[in-house]
Write a protein that holds these residues in place. Structure first.
Motif, PDB file in Angstrom:
ATOM      1  N   LYS A   2      93.362  25.746  -3.363  1.00  0.00           N
ATOM      2  CA  LYS A   2      93.775  24.553  -2.557  1.00  0.00           C
ATOM      3  C   LYS A   2      92.867  23.567  -2.600  1.00  0.00           C
ATOM      4  CE  LYS A   2      95.394  23.255   2.131  1.00  0.00           C
ATOM      5  NZ  LYS A   2      95.752  23.697   3.267  1.00  0.00           N
ATOM      6  N   PRO A   3      93.020  22.334  -3.114  1.00  0.00           N
ATOM      7  CA  PRO A   3      92.030  21.146  -2.811  1.00  0.00           C
ATOM      8  C   PRO A   3      91.681  20.885  -1.353  1.00  0.00           C
ATOM      9  CG  PRO A   3      94.345  20.185  -3.245  1.00  0.00           C
ATOM     10  CD  PRO A   3      94.358  21.612  -3.262  1.00  0.00           C
ATOM     11  N   LEU A   4      90.437  20.756  -1.062  1.00  0.00           N
ATOM     12  CA  LEU A   4      90.023  20.012   0.020  1.00  0.00           C
ATOM     13  C   LEU A   4      90.394  19.061   0.509  1.00  0.00           C
ATOM     14  CD1 LEU A   4      88.025  21.060   2.428  1.00  0.00           C
ATOM     15  CD2 LEU A   4      86.168  20.091   1.195  1.00  0.00           C
ATOM     16  N   GLY A   5      91.206  18.620   1.251  1.00  0.00           N
ATOM     17  CA  GLY A   5      91.951  17.355   1.618  1.00  0.00           C
ATOM     18  C   GLY A   5      91.201  16.314   2.234  1.00  0.00           C
ATOM     19  N   MET A   6      91.266  15.016   1.870  1.00  0.00           N
ATOM     20  CA  MET A   6      90.331  14.142   2.751  1.00  0.00           C
ATOM     21  C   MET A   6      90.604  13.803   4.127  1.00  0.00           C
ATOM     22  SD  MET A   6      88.337  12.551   0.219  1.00  0.00           S
ATOM     23  CE  MET A   6      87.954  11.068   0.769  1.00  0.00           C
ATOM     24  N   TYR A   7      91.945  14.312   4.290  1.00  0.00           N
ATOM     25  CA  TYR A   7      92.380  13.968   5.772  1.00  0.00           C
ATOM     26  C   TYR A   7      92.460  15.108   6.370  1.00  0.00           C
ATOM     27  CZ  TYR A   7      93.136   9.717   3.007  1.00  0.00           C
ATOM     28  OH  TYR A   7      92.911   8.658   2.119  1.00  0.00           O
ATOM     29  N   ASP A   8      91.995  16.435   5.933  1.00  0.00           N
ATOM     30  CA  ASP A   8      92.351  17.637   6.695  1.00  0.00           C
ATOM     31  C   ASP A   8      91.362  17.916   7.855  1.00  0.00           C
ATOM     32  OD1 ASP A   8      94.176  18.243   4.609  1.00  0.00           O
ATOM     33  OD2 ASP A   8      93.110  19.446   3.625  1.00  0.00           O
ATOM     34  N   SER A   9      90.298  17.007   8.032  1.00  0.00           N
ATOM     35  CA  SER A   9      89.509  17.217   8.806  1.00  0.00           C
ATOM     36  C   SER A   9      89.216  15.649   9.749  1.00  0.00           C
ATOM     37  CB  SER A   9      88.099  17.734   8.410  1.00  0.00           C
ATOM     38  OG  SER A   9      87.521  16.872   7.503  1.00  0.00           O
ATOM     39  N   ARG A  10      88.296  15.601  10.553  1.00  0.00           N
ATOM     40  CA  ARG A  10      87.879  14.349  11.268  1.00  0.00           C
ATOM     41  C   ARG A  10      87.756  13.362  10.122  1.00  0.00           C
ATOM     42  NH1 ARG A  10      82.904  12.044  13.186  1.00  0.00           N
ATOM     43  NH2 ARG A  10      83.136  11.042  15.042  1.00  0.00           N
ATOM     44  N   ALA A  11      88.193  12.117  10.382  1.00  0.00           N
ATOM     45  CA  ALA A  11      87.917  10.917   9.515  1.00  0.00           C
ATOM     46  C   ALA A  11      86.861  10.723   9.545  1.00  0.00           C
ATOM     47  CB  ALA A  11      88.855   9.862  10.121  1.00  0.00           C
ATOM     48  N   GLU A  12      86.087  10.162   8.351  1.00  0.00           N
ATOM     49  CA  GLU A  12      84.598   9.839   8.192  1.00  0.00           C
ATOM     50  C   GLU A  12      84.669   8.879   6.985  1.00  0.00           C
ATOM     51  OE1 GLU A  12      81.314  13.089   8.095  1.00  0.00           O
ATOM     52  OE2 GLU A  12      83.078  14.324   8.271  1.00  0.00           O
ATOM     53  N   ASP A  13      83.531   8.163   7.071  1.00  0.00           N
ATOM     54  CA  ASP A  13      83.239   7.121   6.027  1.00  0.00           C
ATOM     55  C   ASP A  13      83.166   7.817   4.702  1.00  0.00           C
ATOM     56  OD1 ASP A  13      83.118   4.730   4.829  1.00  0.00           O
ATOM     57  OD2 ASP A  13      81.090   4.252   6.013  1.00  0.00           O
ATOM     58  N   CYS A  14      83.633   7.252   3.734  1.00  0.00           N
ATOM     59  CA  CYS A  14      83.484   7.791   2.388  1.00  0.00           C
ATOM     60  C   CYS A  14      82.929   6.825   1.205  1.00  0.00           C
ATOM     61  CB  CYS A  14      84.826   8.130   1.709  1.00  0.00           C
ATOM     62  SG  CYS A  14      86.067   9.007   2.991  1.00  0.00           S
ATOM     63  N   LEU A  15      82.336   7.332   0.109  1.00  0.00           N
ATOM     64  CA  LEU A  15      82.173   6.310  -0.905  1.00  0.00           C
ATOM     65  C   LEU A  15      83.479   5.963  -1.512  1.00  0.00           C
ATOM     66  CD1 LEU A  15      80.073   4.768  -2.560  1.00  0.00           C
ATOM     67  CD2 LEU A  15      80.237   6.908  -4.121  1.00  0.00           C
ATOM     68  N   TRP A  16      83.669   4.810  -1.787  1.00  0.00           N
ATOM     69  CA  TRP A  16      85.051   4.373  -2.493  1.00  0.00           C
ATOM     70  C   TRP A  16      84.761   3.510  -3.807  1.00  0.00           C
ATOM     71  CZ3 TRP A  16      88.992   0.804   0.025  1.00  0.00           C
ATOM     72  CH2 TRP A  16      90.363   0.649  -0.734  1.00  0.00           C
ATOM     73  N   PHE A  17      85.204   4.206  -4.805  1.00  0.00           N
ATOM     74  CA  PHE A  17      84.852   3.519  -6.201  1.00  0.00           C
ATOM     75  C   PHE A  17      86.239   2.934  -6.707  1.00  0.00           C
ATOM     76  CE2 PHE A  17      84.399   4.136 -10.668  1.00  0.00           C
ATOM     77  CZ  PHE A  17      83.616   2.926 -11.120  1.00  0.00           C
ATOM     78  N   THR A  18      86.244   1.831  -7.462  1.00  0.00           N
ATOM     79  CA  THR A  18      87.598   1.491  -8.261  1.00  0.00           C
ATOM     80  C   THR A  18      86.916   0.795  -9.458  1.00  0.00           C
ATOM     81  OG1 THR A  18      87.473  -0.716  -7.110  1.00  0.00           O
ATOM     82  CG2 THR A  18      89.072   1.141  -6.183  1.00  0.00           C
TER      83      THR A  18
END
Length: 445
Positions: A2-18
């Protein structure tokens, strides 16, 4: 697996790359994506994906990736997801567009938490990975930055009309991020000499005419005074039409909105309000704390002195009490899956119920008729039962639910009236929370 979901736990700041580029459609996908995977596997320091997912989920390998790409094709486009099963969380998407439209490759990466990149060496690995991709693929623009701060920039359209944006794209420097790759067309429109003389920690001209620009050694200090000053200087250098003081003031305002705020919540409601804060998007969290620090719940007015209590007007007291119990069980039936503590009917379960209704935006996400006919009676009866069980209360039944009372000490409480006030709006769930009425009743018992 099972993938570790980005939204399964408390929302935190992320590194976002596009990263948006074109690719050679005539070349085999395996050959075209080989440099991409090589750089990923070499530089994804501690955040390498271990799951590849098309229509099926597989353990990451080159073979699994090719199968997922084949499965993910839908007409003229292909989607592929790459994830992790352990911390840090990863949400990585590859999207390919095929002819007859111009072939494009879009890469999006989110790694949670941003603090994972607090070490300069790990950030350098990330920069080198992007450099390798930008050298290999014709890129128009790429960026990496804090997700929370990016929300304040208006990305990806930066306030432009979507049709204009799709036509022109990143045609000027709308924002300077921690990491930037400017494609040859954008560089030439600004002026190559100007771009290469930008005051930044790293500015490098790549063999294909792109320019790689990094503001600071690490991404995690993006909101510091030094980082904001560097960001403003770079932006105004690239956009002489902008006013330096205005740009710097805007950046500092964004830093202030993200600066940690100490919660000062009423003790009786701190367990509820802390969960409310954790439930909002991370870029909104500090503003929510400020809002709730300034907020105080109105004193409950759903009560009257015991001396003025209405007498029972039902024919059968026992049957009336059974009816209230049945109504309370309706709430248990409604919530037991998502709020297991509702079985307990305790003061703590009232807080769990409060949070569930707030999270679900229940008063506005359900039909008003259903709320009035089913939810309000069930909530009022459940609140009354908790008052009876834990404060030694006693029901005083009435034929009209809104007149039914629970005697606690020298007051009678009107739980069904409270429930109706509670279900008026999302804000009313806090202003008229079940938790708050219980705690006030507890003080006055």
């Amino acid at each position: 697996m099972k993938p570790l979901g980005m939204y399964d736990s408390r929302a935190e700041d992320c590194l976002w790359f596009t990263f948006d580029c074109t690719f050679d459609q005539q070349s085999a996908p395996e050959r075209e994506l080989e440099p991409f995977l090589q750089a990923l596997e070499e530089h994804a320091d501690g955040w390498m994906p271990d799951i590849a997912e098309g229509t099926r989920r597989r353990k990451y390998s080159r073979a699994a990736l090719w199968k997922a790409l084949a499965e993910g094709r839908n007409g003229n486009s292909t989607d592929l997801g790459l994830y992790r099963t352990t911390w840090p969380a990863l949400d990585m998407t590859l999207w390919l567009r095929h002819p007859p439209r111009p072939p494009e490759l879009h890469i999006s990466i989110k790694v949670k938490p941003l603090s994972f990149f607090s070490e300069a060496e790990r950030c350098l690995h990330f920069v080198e990975m992007v450099r390798a991709w930008a050298c290999r693929y014709p890129v128009s623009h790429a960026k990496a930055h804090s997700t929370d701060d990016t929300h304040f920039t208006g990305s990806p359209h930066f306030g432009c009309d979507k049709e204009i944006w799709h036509r022109d794209g990143f045609d000027k420097v709308y924002e300077v991020f921690w990491l930037n790759v400017f494609g040859p067309k954008l560089v030439e429109s600004i002026g190559r000499e100007r771009v290469l003389s930008t005051p930044a920690w790293r500015v490098e001209e790549l063999p294909n005419g792109c320019v790689l620009m990094v503001m600071r050694p690490t991404v995690t200090d993006f909101a510091s005074k030094e980082a904001r000053l560097a960001q403003a200087r770079a932006h105004v250098h690239l956009r002489p039409d902008l006013d330096f003081d205005t740009v710097l003031r805007t950046l500092r305002e964004r830093s202030a909105m993200l600066a940690p705020v100490e919660p000062r919540f009423p003790p009786d409601l701190a367990p509820l309000l802390s969960r409310v804060v954790d439930d909002v998007a991370s870029h909104e969290r500090q503003r929510k704390i400020v809002e709730l620090n300034a907020w105080r719940p109105p004193e409950p007015d759903e009560w009257r002195p015991a001396s003025s209590a209405l007498p029972p007007d039902v024919d059968n007291l026992e049957r009336a009490l059974e009816h209230y119990n049945t109504l309370a069980e309706h709430l248990v039936a409604l919530l037991h899956t998502k709020v297991p503590s509702v079985f307990e009917a305790t003061p703590e379960s009232l807080t769990d119920v409060d949070f569930f209704f707030w999270h679900e935006e229940f008063p506005t996400s359900r039909l008003r008729e259903a709320i009035e006919e089913r939810a309000v009676p069930a909530i009022g009866a459940y609140l009354g039962e908790v008052l009876v069980r834990h404060l030694g209360g006693r029901w005083i039944p009435r034929q009209k639910l809104e007149e039914a009372q629970v005697l606690v000490g020298h007051r009678v409480w009107l739980p069904f009236v409270r429930a109706r006030n509670y279900m008026r709006s999302r804000q009313a769930l806090l202003d008229h929370s079940l938790t708050w009425l219980y705690r006030v009743a507890e003080r006055h018992r």
